[in-house]
Design a protein around this motif. Structure first.
Motif, PDB file in Angstrom:
ATOM      1  N   SER A 134      83.383  23.181  62.367  1.00  0.00           N
ATOM      2  CA  SER A 134      83.959  25.168  62.531  1.00  0.00           C
ATOM      3  C   SER A 134      82.326  25.247  63.490  1.00  0.00           C
ATOM      4  O   SER A 134      82.316  25.488  65.254  1.00  0.00           O
ATOM      5  CB  SER A 134      83.684  26.329  61.878  1.00  0.00           C
ATOM      6  N   ARG A 148      83.385  23.215  51.759  1.00  0.00           N
ATOM      7  CA  ARG A 148      82.322  24.604  52.463  1.00  0.00           C
ATOM      8  C   ARG A 148      81.452  23.853  52.760  1.00  0.00           C
ATOM      9  O   ARG A 148      81.282  23.973  54.971  1.00  0.00           O
ATOM     10  CB  ARG A 148      81.388  25.030  52.019  1.00  0.00           C
ATOM     11  N   SER A 149      80.275  22.703  53.205  1.00  0.00           N
ATOM     12  CA  SER A 149      79.478  22.558  53.529  1.00  0.00           C
ATOM     13  C   SER A 149      80.432  21.344  55.385  1.00  0.00           C
ATOM     14  O   SER A 149      80.479  21.095  56.301  1.00  0.00           O
ATOM     15  CB  SER A 149      79.123  21.596  53.376  1.00  0.00           C
ATOM     16  N   GLU A 194      81.895  24.406  57.460  1.00  0.00           N
ATOM     17  CA  GLU A 194      80.637  24.787  58.906  1.00  0.00           C
ATOM     18  C   GLU A 194      79.872  23.534  59.545  1.00  0.00           C
ATOM     19  O   GLU A 194      79.912  24.422  60.638  1.00  0.00           O
ATOM     20  CB  GLU A 194      79.474  24.939  57.369  1.00  0.00           C
ATOM     21  N   TYR A 245      73.065  27.598  59.547  1.00  0.00           N
ATOM     22  CA  TYR A 245      73.339  26.150  59.592  1.00  0.00           C
ATOM     23  C   TYR A 245      73.244  25.815  61.158  1.00  0.00           C
ATOM     24  O   TYR A 245      73.714  25.857  61.388  1.00  0.00           O
ATOM     25  CB  TYR A 245      74.552  26.132  59.069  1.00  0.00           C
TER      26      TYR A 245
END
Length: 376
Positions: free
Chosen positions: A280, A273-274, A277, A243
């Motif tokens: 983070s 989830r996305s 990501e 990513y």
């Protein structure tokens, strides 16, 4: 040859529709614009975009013609923004690319791709490799977290929502007739006949899927943050094999963060989830994002043709369709604008040849089919 005073119906009041409406109205034409949404352009991909103007960075996933369009657009954006009465944030401080130690191999591969593309498009300023000292000078807040980086001079960004609002104000000032919550198709008009516009310009993006049978949506997910503890000075990209994200700093500590690109026209909310990501990865770039405030998490789909390249076509006399901007809308729209104006004024476009832009115009040979972009 210049276009005599004419009347235009523009379908779609996203980025391209507004740019064309303003330029044509300034030239003395009568312009009406029709959109399925409201003046806030909430249904437009342009409202969600990060609006980065990064031709060399984007060369890793697109063709040289699009890269040349992006290079052409940078000074053109300065002209377009300077002509607006309301201010629009515009910055041309380059792009910074960084990576963590464990992703050094991916960064080397990415660097080789950019260097090769630099040779293909030599008018772009060459990238600069940064060691820890040079990185600390370019972006002091990242000096303790990264030992190496790349700097791509001359690349830029703007504030997409300020621009859309400023174009709206300019349309109002110029007397453009605006029809909101009023979707139209080209079939609703008979251009060139009494009581009808002289031209119809279709800029509806994904709204034109009925007419562009091979048009598809490519989903993107974006987070907008207020981060007063983060002082990044320019758009920053993080190299990562799964990513790779971008962080685009706007005014007043506002940041637009995105990465995901999904082959889907799904407009449902972003997944956990996305979102994790994105957040983070942003925190991994700068710890100040830990205390940032989440202002918005948005999804949108970009209108994309099979080759991931833009196109202009003329399905019938006095109708032009502009579409397929993919993820490069802000980067290439000034070039698409000028090609469209050239076609309207002369019936053809020399500028399009510079960009390898696919044109399908009546009375001209059909273009060769372009190969799909090889994703490096």
């Amino acid at each position: 040859m210049s276009l005599s005073p004419s009347s235009f119906a523009i379908l779609g009041a996203g980025l391209m529709g507004r740019l064309l409406a303003v330029e044509l109205a300034r030239q003395g034409h009568r312009v009406e614009i029709y959109d399925a949404g409201s003046p806030q352009a909430e249904q437009s991909a342009a409202t969600v975009a990060a609006a980065m103007l990064a031709p060399l960075a984007e060369s890793a996933i697109t063709e040289p013609g699009v890269v040349r369009m992006g290079h052409y657009a940078l000074p053109r954006w300065q002209q377009l923004i300077a002509s607006l009465t309301e201010p629009v944030f515009f910055q041309q401080a380059g792009t910074l690319i960084v990576w963590h130690r464990q992703d050094a191999a991916e960064a080397q591969r990415f660097t080789r791709v950019l260097e090769a593309n630099q040779q293909t498009t030599p008018e772009l300023p060459p990238l600069q490799k940064l060691d820890s000292a040079a990185l600390a000078q370019a972006e002091p807040t990242l000096a303790e977290r990264f030992n190496h980086g790349l700097y791509l001079p001359g690349e830029g960004q703007l504030d997409n929502r300020q621009l859309l609002a400023s174009l709206l104000a300019e349309m109002t000032r110029l007397g453009v007739q605006m029809h909101w919550n009023a979707p139209r198709t080209p079939e609703a008009f008979a251009p060139g006949t009494p009581g009808q516009p002289d031209w119809v310009l279709d800029c509806r993006g994904l709204g034109a899927r009925q007419d562009w049978k091979d048009l598809r949506g490519v989903r993107g997910e974006v987070v907008r943050l207020y981060a007063p503890d983060v002082t990044l000075q320019r758009p920053t990209r993080l190299v990562h094999p799964r990513y790779p994200i971008y962080l685009a700093p706007k005014q007043d500590h506002l940041f637009v963060i995105g990465a995901t690109e999904i082959e889907s026209d799904d407009l449902s909310p972003a997944s956990v989830r996305s979102t994790l990501e994105l957040l983070s990865a942003a925190y991994a770039v700068h710890p100040g994002f830990a205390e940032a405030r989440i202002l918005e998490i948005r999804t949108q789909c970009r209108p994309t043709l099979p080759d991931n390249l833009p196109a202009i076509r003329q399905p019938q006399p006095r109708v032009l369709e502009v579409n397929g901007m993919y993820r490069h809308g802000f980067m290439i729209s000034p070039a698409m604008l000028d090609v469209t104006l050239e076609i309207l004024n002369t019936g053809q476009s020399q500028l399009s040849k510079r960009f390898d832009l696919r044109l399908e115009l009546l009375g001209q040979p059909a273009p060769a089919v372009q190969a799909a972009s090889a994703l490096a």
